[in-house]
Design a protein around this motif. Sequence first.
Motif, PDB file in Angstrom:
ATOM      1  N   GLY A 108     -34.548 -46.182  13.166  1.00 13.67           N
ATOM      2  CA  GLY A 108     -34.839 -44.567  12.757  1.00 13.67           C
ATOM      3  C   GLY A 108     -33.791 -44.227  13.699  1.00 13.67           C
ATOM      4  O   GLY A 108     -34.436 -44.007  14.950  1.00 13.67           O
ATOM      5  N   GLY A 109     -33.327 -43.138  13.306  1.00 14.19           N
ATOM      6  CA  GLY A 109     -33.033 -41.855  13.770  1.00 14.19           C
ATOM      7  C   GLY A 109     -33.883 -40.640  13.976  1.00 14.19           C
ATOM      8  O   GLY A 109     -35.308 -40.529  13.328  1.00 14.19           O
ATOM      9  N   LEU A 110     -34.374 -40.739  15.576  1.00 10.55           N
ATOM     10  CA  LEU A 110     -35.358 -39.965  15.941  1.00 10.55           C
ATOM     11  C   LEU A 110     -36.091 -38.701  15.424  1.00 10.55           C
ATOM     12  O   LEU A 110     -37.019 -38.133  15.104  1.00 10.55           O
ATOM     13  CB  LEU A 110     -34.993 -39.882  17.687  1.00 10.55           C
ATOM     14  CG  LEU A 110     -34.805 -40.727  18.172  1.00 10.55           C
ATOM     15  CD1 LEU A 110     -34.805 -40.832  20.094  1.00 10.55           C
ATOM     16  CD2 LEU A 110     -36.032 -42.004  18.337  1.00 10.55           C
ATOM     17  N   ASP A 111     -34.776 -37.946  15.452  1.00  8.80           N
ATOM     18  CA  ASP A 111     -35.080 -36.621  14.773  1.00  8.80           C
ATOM     19  C   ASP A 111     -35.884 -36.602  13.476  1.00  8.80           C
ATOM     20  O   ASP A 111     -36.620 -36.547  13.090  1.00  8.80           O
ATOM     21  CB  ASP A 111     -34.041 -35.517  14.702  1.00  8.80           C
ATOM     22  CG  ASP A 111     -33.484 -34.388  15.905  1.00  8.80           C
ATOM     23  OD1 ASP A 111     -34.597 -35.163  16.667  1.00  8.80           O
ATOM     24  OD2 ASP A 111     -32.483 -35.238  16.076  1.00  8.80           O
ATOM     25  N   ALA A 112     -34.785 -37.895  12.140  1.00  7.74           N
ATOM     26  CA  ALA A 112     -35.427 -38.008  11.452  1.00  7.74           C
ATOM     27  C   ALA A 112     -37.071 -38.730  11.001  1.00  7.74           C
ATOM     28  O   ALA A 112     -37.773 -38.128  10.705  1.00  7.74           O
ATOM     29  CB  ALA A 112     -34.926 -38.518  10.348  1.00  7.74           C
ATOM     30  N   THR A 113     -37.266 -39.139  12.291  1.00 11.57           N
ATOM     31  CA  THR A 113     -38.775 -40.087  12.354  1.00 11.57           C
ATOM     32  C   THR A 113     -39.409 -38.401  12.130  1.00 11.57           C
ATOM     33  O   THR A 113     -40.662 -38.944  11.934  1.00 11.57           O
ATOM     34  CB  THR A 113     -38.521 -40.600  13.549  1.00 11.57           C
ATOM     35  OG1 THR A 113     -38.151 -41.729  13.523  1.00 11.57           O
ATOM     36  CG2 THR A 113     -39.816 -41.478  13.709  1.00 11.57           C
ATOM     37  N   ARG A 115     -39.591 -36.093  11.626  1.00 13.33           N
ATOM     38  CA  ARG A 115     -39.572 -35.418  10.693  1.00 13.33           C
ATOM     39  C   ARG A 115     -40.146 -35.710   9.171  1.00 13.33           C
ATOM     40  O   ARG A 115     -41.079 -35.197   8.450  1.00 13.33           O
ATOM     41  CB  ARG A 115     -38.394 -34.282   9.651  1.00 13.33           C
ATOM     42  CG  ARG A 115     -37.951 -33.977   8.667  1.00 13.33           C
ATOM     43  CD  ARG A 115     -36.459 -34.030   8.107  1.00 13.33           C
ATOM     44  NE  ARG A 115     -35.922 -34.723   7.930  1.00 13.33           N
ATOM     45  CZ  ARG A 115     -35.263 -35.765   8.078  1.00 13.33           C
ATOM     46  NH1 ARG A 115     -34.150 -34.761   9.423  1.00 13.33           N
ATOM     47  NH2 ARG A 115     -34.243 -36.128   7.842  1.00 13.33           N
ATOM     48  N   LYS A 116     -40.446 -37.271   9.206  1.00 16.35           N
ATOM     49  CA  LYS A 116     -40.861 -37.639   8.249  1.00 16.35           C
ATOM     50  C   LYS A 116     -42.086 -38.089   8.117  1.00 16.35           C
ATOM     51  O   LYS A 116     -42.763 -38.149   7.958  1.00 16.35           O
ATOM     52  CB  LYS A 116     -40.303 -38.887   7.869  1.00 16.35           C
ATOM     53  CG  LYS A 116     -38.246 -38.283   7.668  1.00 16.35           C
ATOM     54  CD  LYS A 116     -38.195 -41.047   7.689  1.00 16.35           C
ATOM     55  CE  LYS A 116     -36.920 -40.582   6.786  1.00 16.35           C
ATOM     56  NZ  LYS A 116     -36.005 -41.696   6.000  1.00 16.35           N
ATOM     57  N   ALA A 120     -45.148 -36.340   6.064  1.00 22.35           N
ATOM     58  CA  ALA A 120     -46.522 -37.493   5.594  1.00 22.35           C
ATOM     59  C   ALA A 120     -47.887 -37.073   5.819  1.00 22.35           C
ATOM     60  O   ALA A 120     -48.511 -37.461   5.652  1.00 22.35           O
ATOM     61  CB  ALA A 120     -46.545 -39.118   6.434  1.00 22.35           C
ATOM     62  N   ARG A 121     -47.898 -35.963   7.110  1.00 23.81           N
ATOM     63  CA  ARG A 121     -48.791 -35.636   7.060  1.00 23.81           C
ATOM     64  C   ARG A 121     -49.236 -34.364   6.733  1.00 23.81           C
ATOM     65  O   ARG A 121     -50.371 -34.505   5.725  1.00 23.81           O
ATOM     66  CB  ARG A 121     -48.574 -34.638   8.964  1.00 23.81           C
ATOM     67  CG  ARG A 121     -50.248 -33.677   9.172  1.00 23.81           C
ATOM     68  CD  ARG A 121     -51.077 -34.629   8.887  1.00 23.81           C
ATOM     69  NE  ARG A 121     -52.593 -33.607   8.587  1.00 23.81           N
ATOM     70  CZ  ARG A 121     -53.395 -33.813  10.223  1.00 23.81           C
ATOM     71  NH1 ARG A 121     -53.689 -34.065  11.149  1.00 23.81           N
ATOM     72  NH2 ARG A 121     -54.136 -32.910   9.719  1.00 23.81           N
ATOM     73  N   ALA A 122     -47.973 -33.662   6.141  1.00 28.30           N
ATOM     74  CA  ALA A 122     -48.257 -32.680   5.254  1.00 28.30           C
ATOM     75  C   ALA A 122     -48.759 -33.097   3.455  1.00 28.30           C
ATOM     76  O   ALA A 122     -49.359 -32.989   2.724  1.00 28.30           O
ATOM     77  CB  ALA A 122     -47.104 -31.674   4.408  1.00 28.30           C
ATOM     78  N   LEU A 123     -48.023 -34.461   4.016  1.00 24.68           N
ATOM     79  CA  LEU A 123     -48.644 -34.960   1.982  1.00 24.68           C
ATOM     80  C   LEU A 123     -49.576 -35.953   2.570  1.00 24.68           C
ATOM     81  O   LEU A 123     -50.862 -35.764   1.210  1.00 24.68           O
ATOM     82  CB  LEU A 123     -47.704 -36.823   1.250  1.00 24.68           C
ATOM     83  CG  LEU A 123     -46.225 -36.379   1.102  1.00 24.68           C
ATOM     84  CD1 LEU A 123     -45.528 -37.142   1.534  1.00 24.68           C
ATOM     85  CD2 LEU A 123     -45.882 -35.395   0.065  1.00 24.68           C
ATOM     86  N   TYR A 124     -50.621 -35.994   3.424  1.00 24.25           N
ATOM     87  CA  TYR A 124     -51.564 -36.371   3.603  1.00 24.25           C
ATOM     88  C   TYR A 124     -52.684 -35.339   3.055  1.00 24.25           C
ATOM     89  O   TYR A 124     -53.607 -35.559   3.043  1.00 24.25           O
ATOM     90  CB  TYR A 124     -52.346 -36.794   4.594  1.00 24.25           C
ATOM     91  CG  TYR A 124     -52.989 -37.238   5.444  1.00 24.25           C
ATOM     92  CD1 TYR A 124     -53.697 -38.574   5.475  1.00 24.25           C
ATOM     93  CD2 TYR A 124     -54.144 -36.160   6.480  1.00 24.25           C
ATOM     94  CE1 TYR A 124     -55.189 -38.904   6.486  1.00 24.25           C
ATOM     95  CE2 TYR A 124     -55.178 -36.527   6.786  1.00 24.25           C
ATOM     96  CZ  TYR A 124     -55.975 -37.821   6.855  1.00 24.25           C
ATOM     97  OH  TYR A 124     -57.202 -38.308   7.340  1.00 24.25           O
TER      98      TYR A 124
END
Length: 414
Positions: A108-113, A115-116, A120-124
């Motif tokens: 996984g790209g580090l910046d993309a990771t 961001r995701k 995930a925290r926002a969805l949580y």
Amino acid sequence: MSTGLADNIRKYRRTAGLSQEGLAESAGLSLSTVRKVEQGGDVRVETLHALARALGVSTSVLFATEAPRSVVGPQDDANRQHLVELRRALMPPIGLAAPLAADPVEPGGLDATRRKVRDARALYDQDRYSSVAKLLPPLLRGSEAAVNFLDGEEQEHAVIARCQVLLMTGQFLTQVRQYDLAYYALAEAIRLARESGQTLTAATGVVGMCWLLLRQDRFDECEQLAAQTAAEIEPRLSSASATHLAVWGELWLRVAASSVRNNRPDVATEARRMAATAASAMGREDMGFPDHWGGFGPATVEMKAIEDLSLTGDARGVLRRADEGPVSAHGLGNLGGVTPNNWNRHRLDVAKAYVASGEHQDAMGELMQIKQRAEGWITHQPMARYVMADILKTRKRTLTEEMRSMAAHLGVAG
């Protein structure tokens, strides 16, 4: 049928020279509750807190090792099925040579990771747990592949990103009460962070580990681990970053939460004072996950102090402080607001206090507002079920449609 827990309570009651009636009066419980406990019936942990206070012992000494009861029913089957992909990504099968080979995964790209993880925290926070569960498996696989594929400075950054993914995974799994999986995620995050010299990240993992221990009623271990870690990372208040202060303060909140539940009020009072010191140095709320667990400041410290009042049965104290000072609308506006989970947990304490005061409609109002904000979150809260069960048990008039609907949503039998 008697149990080890029942035998312990009976032993300490007799040592204290109390009859069942005397224990019930000292603990603020009904005689029927004490009799039920000593006969081996199911008991809430908050009832054990009350008994421990009356007996002058720590709550943890009342616990006893027993064979677990059988877990049956479609809900358990469904939970296993829903978490298959997450379990595969987090805990692959291991043989004699290496983990069982899976399909190749691109790093996984580090910046993309990163961001995701924030996604995930926002969805949580938005109570979208199914979306979090779907997002985490590819994040776990991709972040692990990045650590294995990269080297040098890039690998160091990949390890930090991997820790953040594991912290988010541990937080989610603890919230939905999948404790063994959560332990694995948090332990791995702490190990990686510690080995890579990321002390505050490791300490953030400890905050999560202590929350998990608290959820499992492991009060002594939670208190000891949090206090030890807080001592190891103690900041210089005049120059520490907000992140450092937040992690340190969160650890003291864990010390307080475990010690008040374990009938150690002096320890809890001092821990609350230390947490308040950190919050005062910060001056406002900070919700900086994954830099720290994700919600600390003056309002959070006040809510947790009010939670202590709830645990000790001081309903009037809860209602008196529930909407004043840092947790008033004005206070929250000035301090920057608190995390949704912390706010909803606080309002559950308020609902519980309303029930204890016989104000059922006000309690229902709190439950309904929580349900509107976090329909999924509330179903994972035993406190919500206890409040609803108490409403059903103590209400003298016919149940309203709202009450029946909420009982059904929480799975509480009328």
